[in-house]
Scaffold this motif. Structure first.
Motif, PDB file in Angstrom:
ATOM      1  N   TRP A 183       0.855  -1.197   0.000  1.00  0.00           N
ATOM      2  CA  TRP A 183       0.000   0.000   0.000  1.00  0.00           C
ATOM      3  C   TRP A 183       0.880   1.232   0.000  1.00  0.00           C
ATOM      4  CZ3 TRP A 183      -4.346  -1.719  -1.326  1.00  0.00           C
ATOM      5  CH2 TRP A 183      -4.783  -2.942  -0.877  1.00  0.00           C
ATOM      6  N   ALA A 184       1.514   1.495  -1.111  1.00  0.00           N
ATOM      7  CA  ALA A 184       2.492   2.562  -1.178  1.00  0.00           C
ATOM      8  C   ALA A 184       1.862   3.917  -1.445  1.00  0.00           C
ATOM      9  CB  ALA A 184       3.518   2.267  -2.267  1.00  0.00           C
ATOM     10  N   GLY A 185       0.683   3.982  -1.952  1.00  0.00           N
ATOM     11  CA  GLY A 185       0.092   5.259  -2.285  1.00  0.00           C
ATOM     12  C   GLY A 185       0.517   5.692  -3.668  1.00  0.00           C
ATOM     13  N   SER A 186       0.682   6.985  -3.839  1.00  0.00           N
ATOM     14  CA  SER A 186       1.015   7.488  -5.160  1.00  0.00           C
ATOM     15  C   SER A 186       2.479   7.208  -5.484  1.00  0.00           C
ATOM     16  CB  SER A 186       0.744   8.987  -5.222  1.00  0.00           C
ATOM     17  OG  SER A 186       1.536   9.635  -4.247  1.00  0.00           O
TER      18      SER A 186
ATOM     19  N   MET B  43       7.602   6.313   0.939  1.00  0.00           N
ATOM     20  CA  MET B  43       6.620   7.353   0.620  1.00  0.00           C
ATOM     21  C   MET B  43       6.313   8.199   1.867  1.00  0.00           C
ATOM     22  SD  MET B  43       6.183   6.982  -2.563  1.00  0.00           S
ATOM     23  CE  MET B  43       4.750   7.968  -2.896  1.00  0.00           C
ATOM     24  N   ARG B  44       6.203   7.557   3.031  1.00  0.00           N
ATOM     25  CA  ARG B  44       5.959   8.300   4.271  1.00  0.00           C
ATOM     26  C   ARG B  44       7.168   9.172   4.608  1.00  0.00           C
ATOM     27  NH1 ARG B  44       3.109   3.748   5.065  1.00  0.00           N
ATOM     28  NH2 ARG B  44       4.822   2.540   5.912  1.00  0.00           N
ATOM     29  N   ALA B  45       8.371   8.669   4.360  1.00  0.00           N
ATOM     30  CA  ALA B  45       9.580   9.453   4.618  1.00  0.00           C
ATOM     31  C   ALA B  45       9.610  10.703   3.735  1.00  0.00           C
ATOM     32  CB  ALA B  45      10.821   8.593   4.380  1.00  0.00           C
ATOM     33  N   LEU B  46       9.259  10.536   2.478  1.00  0.00           N
ATOM     34  CA  LEU B  46       9.196  11.698   1.579  1.00  0.00           C
ATOM     35  C   LEU B  46       8.155  12.703   2.062  1.00  0.00           C
ATOM     36  CD1 LEU B  46       9.491   9.898  -1.861  1.00  0.00           C
ATOM     37  CD2 LEU B  46      11.163  11.461  -0.864  1.00  0.00           C
ATOM     38  N   GLU B  47       7.036  12.187   2.570  1.00  0.00           N
ATOM     39  CA  GLU B  47       5.983  13.069   3.088  1.00  0.00           C
ATOM     40  C   GLU B  47       6.490  13.859   4.294  1.00  0.00           C
ATOM     41  OE1 GLU B  47       1.785  12.309   5.292  1.00  0.00           O
ATOM     42  OE2 GLU B  47       2.122  11.162   3.455  1.00  0.00           O
ATOM     43  N   ILE B  48       7.229  13.196   5.202  1.00  0.00           N
ATOM     44  CA  ILE B  48       7.777  13.870   6.383  1.00  0.00           C
ATOM     45  C   ILE B  48       8.750  14.967   5.966  1.00  0.00           C
ATOM     46  CG2 ILE B  48       9.339  13.529   8.353  1.00  0.00           C
ATOM     47  CD1 ILE B  48       7.958  10.771   8.720  1.00  0.00           C
TER      48      ILE B  48
ATOM     49  N   LEU C 209       8.436  16.296   0.493  1.00  0.00           N
ATOM     50  CA  LEU C 209       8.831  16.129  -0.901  1.00  0.00           C
ATOM     51  C   LEU C 209       7.761  15.396  -1.697  1.00  0.00           C
ATOM     52  CD1 LEU C 209      12.517  15.043  -0.293  1.00  0.00           C
ATOM     53  CD2 LEU C 209      11.721  17.272  -1.065  1.00  0.00           C
ATOM     54  N   GLU C 210       7.846  15.546  -3.010  1.00  0.00           N
ATOM     55  CA  GLU C 210       6.938  14.854  -3.927  1.00  0.00           C
ATOM     56  C   GLU C 210       7.370  13.393  -4.074  1.00  0.00           C
ATOM     57  OE1 GLU C 210       4.191  16.161  -5.510  1.00  0.00           O
ATOM     58  OE2 GLU C 210       4.539  17.874  -4.208  1.00  0.00           O
ATOM     59  N   PRO C 211       6.439  12.499  -4.481  1.00  0.00           N
ATOM     60  CA  PRO C 211       6.782  11.071  -4.636  1.00  0.00           C
ATOM     61  C   PRO C 211       7.891  10.785  -5.645  1.00  0.00           C
ATOM     62  CG  PRO C 211       4.408  11.340  -4.619  1.00  0.00           C
ATOM     63  CD  PRO C 211       5.000  12.720  -4.647  1.00  0.00           C
TER      64      PRO C 211
END
Length: 176
Positions: free
Chosen positions: A99-102, A112-117, A120-122
């Motif tokens: 369930w990685a998301g975009s 993906m969560r690390a990029l969100e923290i 940053l964009e995916p």
């Protein structure tokens, strides 16, 4: 020679293979007012065996709005994701299909969560992550803001996010 009950004598002379004289049952699309054939199954709810049957057009429309974690709190969604991940944990090569998301499917959910923290964009590069981490570190380091608990938590979250991305980048380079 025994003759079959039809007029084809065991060979389809007038009609193609698989054709029959009887009327075929066609399930219609479950979308109200649609008269197309419903040949695309779609889940009614997560972990439920019941399915809607839509035509291709309405199946695409339904899937665009589908949110697997709809109605769950962030904690419940994380618990569900953890439980779902445990089902395919033995397939490490395919872990990015979780369930990685975009994104393009090349990054795991943790990345993906690390990029969100890091904000940053995916599709950001590792160099972008490095720059974002340095910026967060300069603003929230405990030496810069001594005694600020919120800044310390943000610094630790950024540090953990950068570490996840660093390890993933090393693995990508190593696998080459």
């Amino acid at each position: 020679m025994a003759r079959s009950s039809g007029n084809n004598w065991g060979f389809p002379r007038e009609r193609g293979y698989g054709s029959a004289r009887d009327a075929q049952q066609v399930r219609l699309c479950d979308r109200h007012g649609c008269n197309e054939a419903g040949n695309c199954p779609a889940p009614k709810s997560p972990n439920n065996p019941e399915r809607w049957m839509f035509c291709e057009k309405h199946a695409g429309e339904y899937n665009r709005g589908w949110d697997y974690f709809e109605g769950l709190s962030k904690e419940e969604a994380a618990a569900r994701e953890k439980q779902e991940r445990s089902d395919f944990s033995g397939y490490k090569e395919a872990a990015h299909y979780g369930w990685a998301g975009s994104g393009d499917g090349s990054r795991s959910g943790d990345e993906m969560r690390a990029l969100e923290i890091l904000g940053l964009e995916p599709d950001s590069t590792f160099e972008d992550a490095k720059k974002a981490w340095r910026k967060i570190a300069k603003e929230t380091h405990p030496d810069v803001k001594p005694g600020d608990e919120e800044a310390a938590k943000e610094f630790q979250a950024g540090q953990a996010a950068y570490e996840v991305l660093r390890v993933a980048e090393e693995l990508r380079i190593w696998k080459g």
